[in-house]
Design a protein around this motif. Structure first.
Motif, PDB file in Angstrom:
ATOM      1  N   THR A 274    -103.639 130.722 -12.821  1.00 15.50           N
ATOM      2  CA  THR A 274    -104.835 129.627 -12.919  1.00 15.50           C
ATOM      3  C   THR A 274    -106.085 129.855 -12.950  1.00 15.50           C
ATOM      4  O   THR A 274    -106.853 129.378 -13.835  1.00 15.50           O
ATOM      5  CB  THR A 274    -104.332 128.715 -11.766  1.00 15.50           C
ATOM      6  OG1 THR A 274    -102.958 128.237 -11.910  1.00 15.50           O
ATOM      7  CG2 THR A 274    -105.300 127.618 -11.711  1.00 15.50           C
ATOM      8  N   ARG A 275    -106.664 130.838 -12.151  1.00 15.24           N
ATOM      9  CA  ARG A 275    -108.043 131.221 -12.079  1.00 15.24           C
ATOM     10  C   ARG A 275    -108.493 131.877 -13.589  1.00 15.24           C
ATOM     11  O   ARG A 275    -109.574 131.811 -13.709  1.00 15.24           O
ATOM     12  CB  ARG A 275    -108.226 132.096 -10.920  1.00 15.24           C
ATOM     13  CG  ARG A 275    -108.270 131.365  -9.443  1.00 15.24           C
ATOM     14  CD  ARG A 275    -108.623 132.165  -8.533  1.00 15.24           C
ATOM     15  NE  ARG A 275    -108.019 133.794  -8.474  1.00 15.24           N
ATOM     16  CZ  ARG A 275    -107.045 133.843  -7.805  1.00 15.24           C
ATOM     17  NH1 ARG A 275    -106.579 132.987  -7.042  1.00 15.24           N
ATOM     18  NH2 ARG A 275    -106.515 135.243  -7.888  1.00 15.24           N
ATOM     19  N   GLN A 276    -107.564 132.776 -13.976  1.00 18.74           N
ATOM     20  CA  GLN A 276    -108.251 133.747 -15.069  1.00 18.74           C
ATOM     21  C   GLN A 276    -107.981 133.053 -16.499  1.00 18.74           C
ATOM     22  O   GLN A 276    -108.511 133.763 -17.248  1.00 18.74           O
ATOM     23  CB  GLN A 276    -107.464 135.086 -14.905  1.00 18.74           C
ATOM     24  CG  GLN A 276    -108.008 135.784 -13.587  1.00 18.74           C
ATOM     25  CD  GLN A 276    -107.467 137.252 -13.585  1.00 18.74           C
ATOM     26  OE1 GLN A 276    -106.759 137.446 -14.485  1.00 18.74           O
ATOM     27  NE2 GLN A 276    -107.883 137.977 -12.634  1.00 18.74           N
ATOM     28  N   SER A 277    -106.944 132.273 -16.484  1.00 13.06           N
ATOM     29  CA  SER A 277    -106.594 131.628 -17.741  1.00 13.06           C
ATOM     30  C   SER A 277    -106.580 130.144 -18.176  1.00 13.06           C
ATOM     31  O   SER A 277    -106.696 129.855 -19.267  1.00 13.06           O
ATOM     32  CB  SER A 277    -105.083 132.282 -18.336  1.00 13.06           C
ATOM     33  OG  SER A 277    -104.853 132.074 -19.359  1.00 13.06           O
ATOM     34  N   ILE A 278    -106.120 129.346 -17.156  1.00 12.93           N
ATOM     35  CA  ILE A 278    -106.062 128.084 -17.336  1.00 12.93           C
ATOM     36  C   ILE A 278    -107.235 127.166 -16.892  1.00 12.93           C
ATOM     37  O   ILE A 278    -107.731 126.338 -17.743  1.00 12.93           O
ATOM     38  CB  ILE A 278    -104.866 127.633 -16.701  1.00 12.93           C
ATOM     39  CG1 ILE A 278    -103.595 128.500 -17.155  1.00 12.93           C
ATOM     40  CG2 ILE A 278    -104.663 126.177 -16.775  1.00 12.93           C
ATOM     41  CD1 ILE A 278    -102.511 127.915 -16.363  1.00 12.93           C
ATOM     42  N   ARG A 279    -107.751 127.546 -15.677  1.00 13.74           N
ATOM     43  CA  ARG A 279    -108.499 126.424 -14.892  1.00 13.74           C
ATOM     44  C   ARG A 279    -109.877 126.254 -15.803  1.00 13.74           C
ATOM     45  O   ARG A 279    -110.337 125.012 -16.078  1.00 13.74           O
ATOM     46  CB  ARG A 279    -109.183 126.997 -13.730  1.00 13.74           C
ATOM     47  CG  ARG A 279    -109.966 126.112 -12.930  1.00 13.74           C
ATOM     48  CD  ARG A 279    -110.265 126.762 -11.586  1.00 13.74           C
ATOM     49  NE  ARG A 279    -109.156 126.786 -10.850  1.00 13.74           N
ATOM     50  CZ  ARG A 279    -109.091 127.386  -9.752  1.00 13.74           C
ATOM     51  NH1 ARG A 279    -110.126 128.506  -9.363  1.00 13.74           N
ATOM     52  NH2 ARG A 279    -107.832 127.405  -8.969  1.00 13.74           N
ATOM     53  N   ARG A 280    -110.399 127.155 -16.611  1.00 15.50           N
ATOM     54  CA  ARG A 280    -111.571 127.017 -17.225  1.00 15.50           C
ATOM     55  C   ARG A 280    -111.421 126.863 -18.836  1.00 15.50           C
ATOM     56  O   ARG A 280    -112.338 126.746 -19.491  1.00 15.50           O
ATOM     57  CB  ARG A 280    -112.661 128.097 -17.155  1.00 15.50           C
ATOM     58  CG  ARG A 280    -113.206 127.966 -15.530  1.00 15.50           C
ATOM     59  CD  ARG A 280    -114.128 129.107 -15.125  1.00 15.50           C
ATOM     60  NE  ARG A 280    -114.620 129.166 -13.803  1.00 15.50           N
ATOM     61  CZ  ARG A 280    -115.514 130.017 -13.378  1.00 15.50           C
ATOM     62  NH1 ARG A 280    -116.303 130.634 -14.152  1.00 15.50           N
ATOM     63  NH2 ARG A 280    -115.870 130.041 -11.937  1.00 15.50           N
ATOM     64  N   GLY A 281    -110.321 126.959 -19.220  1.00 13.54           N
ATOM     65  CA  GLY A 281    -110.036 126.904 -20.608  1.00 13.54           C
ATOM     66  C   GLY A 281    -110.070 125.622 -21.388  1.00 13.54           C
ATOM     67  O   GLY A 281    -110.185 124.371 -20.682  1.00 13.54           O
ATOM     68  N   THR A 282    -110.096 125.505 -22.516  1.00 17.99           N
ATOM     69  CA  THR A 282    -109.976 124.340 -23.433  1.00 17.99           C
ATOM     70  C   THR A 282    -108.814 124.382 -24.458  1.00 17.99           C
ATOM     71  O   THR A 282    -108.912 125.354 -25.171  1.00 17.99           O
ATOM     72  CB  THR A 282    -111.387 124.402 -24.258  1.00 17.99           C
ATOM     73  OG1 THR A 282    -112.620 124.253 -23.211  1.00 17.99           O
ATOM     74  CG2 THR A 282    -111.518 122.853 -25.104  1.00 17.99           C
TER      75      THR A 282
END
Length: 364
Positions: free
Chosen positions: A302-310
């Motif tokens: 979640t932190r490294q791949s999903i949370r800030r993704g578009t």
């Protein structure tokens, strides 16, 4: 010289502290400047020291951490901290502070003060910070501790922790769970007028395109992850995923750690288990998902791949998750589980006593 966010926080606290010698604070600043990519000669000029001195403290910090910034008198033997003291620091860190301290969690300074006051153990907060770093302990990041009401709590903890610390010889231990409703969000950033760009806080717009459900299994021994995305979380999809997760381990005893979700004990799943006696389920206590190692991996994904993704679509989100898992598995590493059954149960008993004291005090 690259510094982690935790190292930067420690060094800034040391550099700004009034409780340490000025020379020690200066050394912390030297390392901070180096971590910011400042030039060696600039750092030397700002600190009022020679360039070799800058190199010395950078090297000492890289080798020994904060303890390396302390100066030891030449010719004097370095005082060794007994293993018993180190063990006590680790044990207390893993437990909530006693109720009489009024603390929600330990800091390096509060733990050092408590050890001195209550047990007569004198260690510096720098030493405690080093132990925490070496043992990957982060009490300041601990959330609320939920006390499970599972009547078989102790037995289930012993069962699961036993698999982590001493798995059966030749067996495979899989940690399995589902992360539900992972959202595909398209983040757009509105452009503010130039006159307001420096003063107004920008806010992001979120356009939701759909959700997916991530089924994942962590191989506790190797750290490898098997993951599948499905539109819904139901018995059929779980069973299909489970079959794929155990397939690479044909011929071995397989122990699966999971929670008490109803789809994990559905009739179709129980029937499949009867047909595959080499697969054994081990359930975490009710309300104790933190005991399942796959939850740690979910947090990292979640932190490294999903949370800030578009993600303009669910397909884009699924591709991102698959790519992340594939990249991780190239050089997968297992988590190091250190908490014993006795330590966990002791923490629970302490939490229960503190809750009872709090209730009793509030009722007076």
């Amino acid at each position: 010289m690259k510094l982690s966010s935790e190292q930067v926080a420690e060094l800034r606290a040391l550099a700004g502290s009034r409780d340490v010698p000025a020379v020690l604070a200066l050394r912390a600043r030297i390392v901070l400047w180096a971590g910011e990519g400042r030039r060696r000669k600039d750092i030397a000029e700002w600190a009022g020291v020679s360039a070799p001195t800058v190199d010395r403290w950078k090297r000492r910090y890289a080798e020994l951490g904060l303890a390396g910034l302390e100066e030891h008198k030449r010719g004097a033997p370095r005082v060794q901290v007994p293993p018993r003291v180190r063990g006590r620091v680790i044990a207390l860190t893993r437990m909530s502070p006693p109720m009489e301290t009024g603390l929600s969690h330990w800091s390096t300074r509060s733990l050092a003060a408590y050890l001195k006051r209550s047990e007569g153990i004198s260690v510096s907060w720098h030493y405690i910070a080093r132990v925490w770093r070496e043992e990957n302990l982060q009490p300041h990041r601990s959330g609320t501790f939920k006390i499970s009401k599972d009547p078989a709590f102790a037995e289930k903890v012993a069962d699961v922790v036993g698999l982590y610390l001493d798995p059966p010889g030749g067996a495979v231990v899989l940690s399995v769970d589902e992360k539900t409703q992972v959202q595909a969000l398209d983040r757009t950033q509105p452009v503010l007028p130039v006159t307001f760009a420096a003063t107004e806080k920008r806010t992001a717009d979120y356009v939701r395109h759909g959700i997916t459900n991530l089924f994942a299994a962590l191989n506790v021994g190797t750290g490898e992850v098997v993951g599948e995305c499905h539109p819904v979380r139901d018995t059929g999809n779980f069973l299909a995923f489970l079959k794929n997760a155990v397939k690479p381990h044909a011929g071995k005893e397989i122990h699966v750690v999971l929670d008490n979700l109803s789809i994990h004990t559905a009739p179709a799943v129980r029937e499949w288990l009867d047909e595959n006696p080499h697969v054994h389920f081990h359930f975490t206590p009710i309300g104790s998902s933190w005991l399942n190692q796959i939850e740690i991996r979910f947090g990292i994904i979640t932190r490294q791949s999903i949370r800030r993704g578009t993600f303009p679509s669910v397909a884009a989100l699924v591709t991102q998750i698959r790519n992340y898992i594939d990249a991780w598995n190239i050089n997968a590493k297992p988590f190091t589980w250190t908490a014993t059954t006795n330590e966990i149960l002791a923490k629970v008993r302490l939490a229960q006593r503190n809750v009872k004291k709090l209730v009793a005090n509030n009722s007076k």
